[in-house]
Design a protein around this motif. Structure first.
Motif, PDB file in Angstrom:
ATOM      1  N   MET A 274       7.599  -2.293  -7.774  1.00 15.40           N
ATOM      2  CA  MET A 274       7.405  -0.850  -7.788  1.00 15.40           C
ATOM      3  C   MET A 274       7.112  -0.361  -9.207  1.00 15.40           C
ATOM      4  SD  MET A 274      10.375   0.050  -4.992  1.00 15.40           S
ATOM      5  CE  MET A 274       9.980   1.744  -4.586  1.00 15.40           C
ATOM      6  N   CYS A 275       7.716  -1.004 -10.203  1.00 15.99           N
ATOM      7  CA  CYS A 275       7.380  -0.694 -11.597  1.00 15.99           C
ATOM      8  C   CYS A 275       5.899  -0.942 -11.854  1.00 15.99           C
ATOM      9  CB  CYS A 275       8.202  -1.568 -12.544  1.00 15.99           C
ATOM     10  SG  CYS A 275       9.903  -1.046 -12.805  1.00 15.99           S
ATOM     11  N   THR A 276       5.394  -2.060 -11.353  1.00  9.75           N
ATOM     12  CA  THR A 276       3.980  -2.384 -11.550  1.00  9.75           C
ATOM     13  C   THR A 276       3.084  -1.327 -10.930  1.00  9.75           C
ATOM     14  OG1 THR A 276       4.459  -4.759 -11.614  1.00  9.75           O
ATOM     15  CG2 THR A 276       2.202  -4.116 -11.102  1.00  9.75           C
ATOM     16  N   LEU A 277       3.436  -0.876  -9.744  1.00 11.68           N
ATOM     17  CA  LEU A 277       2.617   0.137  -9.073  1.00 11.68           C
ATOM     18  C   LEU A 277       2.578   1.447  -9.848  1.00 11.68           C
ATOM     19  CD1 LEU A 277       3.335  -0.210  -5.243  1.00 11.68           C
ATOM     20  CD2 LEU A 277       1.233  -0.711  -6.455  1.00 11.68           C
ATOM     21  N   VAL A 278       3.733   1.923 -10.300  1.00 12.37           N
ATOM     22  CA  VAL A 278       3.733   3.207 -10.997  1.00 12.37           C
ATOM     23  C   VAL A 278       3.130   3.079 -12.391  1.00 12.37           C
ATOM     24  CG1 VAL A 278       5.665   4.117  -9.668  1.00 12.37           C
ATOM     25  CG2 VAL A 278       6.123   2.943 -11.815  1.00 12.37           C
ATOM     26  N   ALA A 313      10.445  -2.055 -21.667  1.00 13.50           N
ATOM     27  CA  ALA A 313       9.551  -2.121 -22.826  1.00 13.50           C
ATOM     28  C   ALA A 313       8.186  -1.538 -22.489  1.00 13.50           C
ATOM     29  CB  ALA A 313       9.419  -3.569 -23.303  1.00 13.50           C
ATOM     30  N   ARG A 314       7.675  -1.873 -21.303  1.00 14.34           N
ATOM     31  CA  ARG A 314       6.360  -1.355 -20.901  1.00 14.34           C
ATOM     32  C   ARG A 314       6.420   0.145 -20.630  1.00 14.34           C
ATOM     33  NH1 ARG A 314       2.051  -5.089 -18.149  1.00 14.34           N
ATOM     34  NH2 ARG A 314       0.890  -3.615 -19.422  1.00 14.34           N
ATOM     35  N   GLY A 315       7.508   0.616 -20.043  1.00 10.98           N
ATOM     36  CA  GLY A 315       7.648   2.044 -19.804  1.00 10.98           C
ATOM     37  C   GLY A 315       7.682   2.829 -21.104  1.00 10.98           C
ATOM     38  N   HIS A 316       8.460   2.362 -22.079  1.00  7.78           N
ATOM     39  CA  HIS A 316       8.522   3.050 -23.373  1.00  7.78           C
ATOM     40  C   HIS A 316       7.187   2.956 -24.107  1.00  7.78           C
ATOM     41  CE1 HIS A 316      12.706   4.217 -23.317  1.00  7.78           C
ATOM     42  NE2 HIS A 316      13.096   2.987 -23.040  1.00  7.78           N
ATOM     43  N   ALA A 317       6.462   1.853 -23.911  1.00  9.18           N
ATOM     44  CA  ALA A 317       5.146   1.726 -24.529  1.00  9.18           C
ATOM     45  C   ALA A 317       4.192   2.783 -23.977  1.00  9.18           C
ATOM     46  CB  ALA A 317       4.576   0.328 -24.289  1.00  9.18           C
ATOM     47  N   LEU A 318       4.210   2.972 -22.656  1.00  6.79           N
ATOM     48  CA  LEU A 318       3.363   4.005 -22.053  1.00  6.79           C
ATOM     49  C   LEU A 318       3.693   5.382 -22.615  1.00  6.79           C
ATOM     50  CD1 LEU A 318       3.233   3.054 -18.264  1.00  6.79           C
ATOM     51  CD2 LEU A 318       1.353   2.947 -19.891  1.00  6.79           C
ATOM     52  N   ALA A 319       4.976   5.612 -22.916  1.00  5.51           N
ATOM     53  CA  ALA A 319       5.408   6.903 -23.453  1.00  5.51           C
ATOM     54  C   ALA A 319       5.172   7.008 -24.958  1.00  5.51           C
ATOM     55  CB  ALA A 319       6.881   7.124 -23.135  1.00  5.51           C
ATOM     56  N   GLY A 320       4.720   5.922 -25.600  1.00  6.61           N
ATOM     57  CA  GLY A 320       4.463   5.943 -27.038  1.00  6.61           C
ATOM     58  C   GLY A 320       5.706   5.820 -27.889  1.00  6.61           C
ATOM     59  N   ASP A 321       6.812   5.339 -27.317  1.00 12.85           N
ATOM     60  CA  ASP A 321       8.071   5.188 -28.060  1.00 12.85           C
ATOM     61  C   ASP A 321       8.148   3.775 -28.630  1.00 12.85           C
ATOM     62  OD1 ASP A 321      10.696   4.999 -28.978  1.00 12.85           O
ATOM     63  OD2 ASP A 321      11.500   6.225 -27.347  1.00 12.85           O
ATOM     64  N   ALA A 322       7.663   3.605 -29.866  1.00 10.39           N
ATOM     65  CA  ALA A 322       7.565   2.279 -30.465  1.00 10.39           C
ATOM     66  C   ALA A 322       8.931   1.641 -30.677  1.00 10.39           C
ATOM     67  CB  ALA A 322       6.808   2.367 -31.789  1.00 10.39           C
ATOM     68  N   ALA A 323       9.911   2.428 -31.139  1.00  8.78           N
ATOM     69  CA  ALA A 323      11.222   1.862 -31.440  1.00  8.78           C
ATOM     70  C   ALA A 323      11.887   1.298 -30.194  1.00  8.78           C
ATOM     71  CB  ALA A 323      12.109   2.921 -32.093  1.00  8.78           C
ATOM     72  N   GLN A 324      11.871   2.085 -29.103  1.00 12.85           N
ATOM     73  CA  GLN A 324      12.501   1.617 -27.872  1.00 12.85           C
ATOM     74  C   GLN A 324      11.718   0.463 -27.245  1.00 12.85           C
ATOM     75  OE1 GLN A 324      15.412   2.302 -26.149  1.00 12.85           O
ATOM     76  NE2 GLN A 324      15.940   3.230 -28.105  1.00 12.85           N
ATOM     77  N   CYS A 325      10.400   0.507 -27.350  1.00 12.82           N
ATOM     78  CA  CYS A 325       9.588  -0.595 -26.829  1.00 12.82           C
ATOM     79  C   CYS A 325       9.967  -1.904 -27.515  1.00 12.82           C
ATOM     80  CB  CYS A 325       8.098  -0.293 -27.032  1.00 12.82           C
ATOM     81  SG  CYS A 325       6.997  -1.663 -26.591  1.00 12.82           S
TER      82      CYS A 325
END
Length: 474
Positions: A274-278, A313-325
């Motif tokens: 489901m993560c992959t789909l969203v 990591a991928r979710g934070h990357a999509l949001a542009g949050d480098a530190a959390q990614c």
């Protein structure tokens, strides 16, 4: 029973409803106003707040967006629900047997290739639905009824094993045989398309069998556990075809069946799908909600925590949050290094070289997504390094994965400021990528095209690449 969470008693979605009501009131909205903003009647909002209905996935996404929750409602949906203990033989909730997605296609399903018949379970990551990773033997296909490789015509009315009237083969043997069939179909999926009909046809018969067992007053434990595995494969095959809505519906059914029997591994892997789909929809908040749900499945399983960190990591990357990614990439690598034999039994695809390949693939995807969101060329160069390593480890049978990683590597090169290398690499697989029906391949191809056309459209090599892309699509 009074009080407690929705998991402990009362309406099954009471916890979700309480949070939704609190968030709506904090936003200063009435039920009518919220309903208008998300495209639902106020009566539907009222039922959700009362915990009287399960919230559809698409609606959860819109509610999180409108109420600016940062994925809070998605996280509640993804959190594990309390399941009946195995020794409780009471029947399951009849709502578990709601209408299934897809179209009925009697006949024409085709028997599996019996040359791929496994001798024991687990096989292709599928455990025995009754005994887990105990190493159960699989019956010979000739000892099983049609359509499991035994005698009898394919198609026609539901087989006796699916209606609860068959007595020639023990229930456990039938469940073993159905698991073996699914393993065969998974192996065949690497070679050709078209097995989604076979998977869904068998799954429908399996659900009919589960319904019969349930109506007799007994929990269909093995049938529901195996059903969750079948639903996951059906969803993945639909996702490969780009049929996202049907795929999400299958994953939703699988999640409910896994919850009903307390199958933590199935829950974790279904949430990862489901993560992959969203992610394909570019929705970081919903993706983070599902990713955190993976980590909440069972804190004792290291592989689920590792999987959770990769998707976070991928979710934070999509949001542009480098530190959390980067933080979750570090946690995922540490977790992967600590996986033990139990983890590898439940998640064999996370063991050895294949596991390293999958981790590098996820990390490379996160770094590329971060580079796209932030313009950070350091992240892009790191994505090139990690994705190239992952691509080099892909087994020959996983052609779709090799194609996807080739496009991702080309996109990472473009993000790193090397459009010439990106074009040269992508051109090697361009005709195959255009012909592919896989939704993730299409997403990678589309992203690469956006990067090249947006910044380097005037370069001769990019113009030539776009001409080739147009020609390949004709």
């Amino acid at each position: 029973m009074s009080g407690g969470s929705a998991r402990a008693g009362g309406a099954p979605w009471a916890e979700f409803g309480r949070h939704l009501r609190s968030l709506r009131r904090a936003a200063g909205l009435t039920q009518v106003q919220l309903g208008l903003r998300v495209g639902y009647r106020h009566s539907a909002v009222s039922k959700l707040e009362a915990g009287l209905r399960e919230p559809p996935v698409g609606l959860v996404r819109r509610l999180d967006t409108v109420l600016e929750t940062g994925g809070e409602l998605a996280a509640i949906v993804a959190a594990p629900r309390e399941a009946p203990r195995r020794q409780d033989r009471s029947p399951a909730d009849p709502a578990l047997f709601a209408p299934l997605p897809g179209a009925d296609a009697p006949g024409g399903q085709g028997a599996p290739d019996l040359r791929m018949w496994p001798a024991r379970l687990p096989a292709e990551g599928l455990v025995c639905p009754l005994h887990g990773t105990a190493g159960c033997a699989v019956p010979e296909p000739g000892a099983l009824p049609a359509p499991l490789g035994g005698p009898g015509p394919a198609g026609g009315p539901a087989p006796e094993w699916a209606t609860g009237t068959g007595a020639a083969v023990a229930e456990g043997e039938l469940l073993h045989g159905l698991t073996a069939v699914l393993a065969c179909l998974i192996r065949e999926a690497f070679r050709h398309e078209g097995r989604v009909t076979a998977v869904e046809g068998l799954l429908r018969a399996l659900v009919r069998w589960a319904r019969e067992v349930n109506s007799a007053g007994r929990l269909p434990y093995g049938q529901l556990r195996l059903g969750a595995q079948y639903a996951q494969v059906a969803g993945r095959l639909r996702m490969e075809r780009g049929q996202i809505g049907v795929a999400m519906a299958w994953f939703g059914h699988g999640l409910r069946w896994a919850d009903a029997v307390g199958d933590a591994p199935a829950r974790a892997t279904l949430l990862s799908d489901m993560c992959t789909l969203v992610r394909l929809d570019g929705d970081p908040s919903l993706m983070l909600g599902y990713a955190r749900g993976i980590g909440a499945v069972d804190g004792r399983r290291r592989w689920t925590a590792t999987l959770s960190d990769l998707y976070q990591a991928r979710g934070h990357a999509l949001a542009g949050d480098a530190a959390q990614c980067r933080h979750h990439i570090t946690l995922a690598r540490r977790g992967f290094a600590r996986l033990d034999r139990r983890d590898h039994l439940e998640a064999p695809w996370m063991a050895g070289a294949e596991g390293a390949m999958r981790v590098d693939s996820a990390v490379g995807g996160a770094l590329r997504d971060l580079a796209v969101a932030t313009g950070d060329r350091t992240a892009a160069r790191r994505a090139v390094e990690v994705t190239a390593r992952s691509r080099a480890q892909v087994p020959p049978r996983m052609r779709s994965a090799h194609l996807l990683l080739t496009l991702r590597l080309a996109d990472s090169l473009a993000c790193a400021g090397d459009p010439g290398a990106a074009v040269a690499l992508a051109s090697q697989v361009l005709p195959e990528a255009v012909r592919s029906r896989a939704s993730m391949v299409a997403a990678e191809l589309g992203g690469l095209h956006t990067r090249l056309a947006g910044k380097w459209a005037d370069l001769p090599e990019v113009r030539e690449y776009r001409e080739r892309l147009l020609a390949a699509g004709e």
